[in-house]
Design a protein around this motif. Structure first.
Motif, PDB file in Angstrom:
ATOM      1  N   ASP A   1      70.987  33.745  44.431  1.00 40.91           N
ATOM      2  CA  ASP A   1      69.931  34.736  44.178  1.00 40.91           C
ATOM      3  C   ASP A   1      69.458  34.692  42.733  1.00 40.91           C
ATOM      4  N   LEU A   2      70.394  34.526  41.828  1.00 42.65           N
ATOM      5  CA  LEU A   2      70.070  34.566  40.403  1.00 42.65           C
ATOM      6  C   LEU A   2      69.621  33.216  39.857  1.00 42.65           C
TER       7      LEU A   2
ATOM      8  N   ASN B   1      69.584  42.583  31.774  1.00 41.53           N
ATOM      9  CA  ASN B   1      68.697  43.752  31.865  1.00 41.53           C
ATOM     10  C   ASN B   1      68.122  43.887  33.267  1.00 41.53           C
ATOM     11  N   GLN B   2      67.737  42.770  33.878  1.00 41.50           N
ATOM     12  CA  GLN B   2      67.203  42.803  35.243  1.00 41.50           C
ATOM     13  C   GLN B   2      68.256  43.309  36.219  1.00 41.50           C
ATOM     14  N   ILE B   3      69.481  42.848  36.068  1.00 40.67           N
ATOM     15  CA  ILE B   3      70.568  43.286  36.951  1.00 40.67           C
ATOM     16  C   ILE B   3      70.827  44.776  36.743  1.00 40.67           C
ATOM     17  N   SER B   4      70.877  45.211  35.492  1.00 42.49           N
ATOM     18  CA  SER B   4      71.102  46.632  35.199  1.00 42.49           C
ATOM     19  C   SER B   4      69.994  47.498  35.785  1.00 42.49           C
ATOM     20  N   ASN B   5      68.758  47.052  35.665  1.00 37.96           N
ATOM     21  CA  ASN B   5      67.630  47.802  36.236  1.00 37.96           C
ATOM     22  C   ASN B   5      67.723  47.881  37.748  1.00 37.96           C
ATOM     23  N   GLN B   6      68.125  46.798  38.385  1.00 37.63           N
ATOM     24  CA  GLN B   6      68.267  46.789  39.844  1.00 37.63           C
ATOM     25  C   GLN B   6      69.360  47.780  40.273  1.00 37.63           C
TER      26      GLN B   6
ATOM     27  N   GLN C   1      68.184  51.351  40.205  1.00 40.36           N
ATOM     28  CA  GLN C   1      67.260  51.692  41.287  1.00 40.36           C
ATOM     29  C   GLN C   1      67.965  51.956  42.614  1.00 40.36           C
TER      30      GLN C   1
ATOM     31  N   ASP D   1      67.948  38.803  29.192  1.00 44.28           N
ATOM     32  CA  ASP D   1      66.956  39.349  30.108  1.00 44.28           C
ATOM     33  C   ASP D   1      67.541  39.475  31.511  1.00 44.28           C
ATOM     34  N   LEU D   2      68.351  38.514  31.914  1.00 47.19           N
ATOM     35  CA  LEU D   2      68.978  38.553  33.235  1.00 47.19           C
ATOM     36  C   LEU D   2      69.867  39.780  33.364  1.00 47.19           C
TER      37      LEU D   2
END
Length: 72
Positions: free
Chosen positions: A26-27, A5-10, A13, A2-3
Motif C-alpha cells: 500500500d505504501l 504525516n500521511q499515516i498520522s492523518n489517516q 480520520q 511526509d509519509l
C-alpha cells in the motif's frame, strides 16, 4: 517524513474502533522502510490514540509486511 504525516492523518480520520491495515504494498516502500514505520507506529501507539493488532514483539514485527491499526 511526509509519509509519516500521511499515516498520522489517516489514523486521525478513523472512527473509534475502526481498523486500518497498512502494508508495504500500500505504501510502496521497501521492507526496511516499513520496519522503520512499524517502530514509529509502535512508539506512537504508546500515547493511547490507537493500538496495533497483537503481532508479538517488535522483533517479530520486523518479519511482517503489514500492520493493523485500531483507533481507540
Amino acid at each position: 517524513m511526509d509519509l509519516l504525516n500521511q499515516i498520522s492523518n489517516q489514523i486521525e480520520q478513523l472512527n473509534s474502533g475502526e481498523k486500518w491495515t497498512v502494508s508495504v504494498q500500500d505504501l510502496l516502500i521497501s521492507r526496511a522502510d516499513f520496519q522503520s514505520v512499524s517502530v514509529f507506529l509502535s512508539r506512537e501507539s504508546e500515547k493511547g490514540l490507537f493500538s496495533l493488532s497483537d503481532l508479538g514483539t517488535i522483533k517479530a514485527r520486523f518479519d511482517q509486511t503489514s500492520l493493523t491499526i485500531i483507533k481507540n
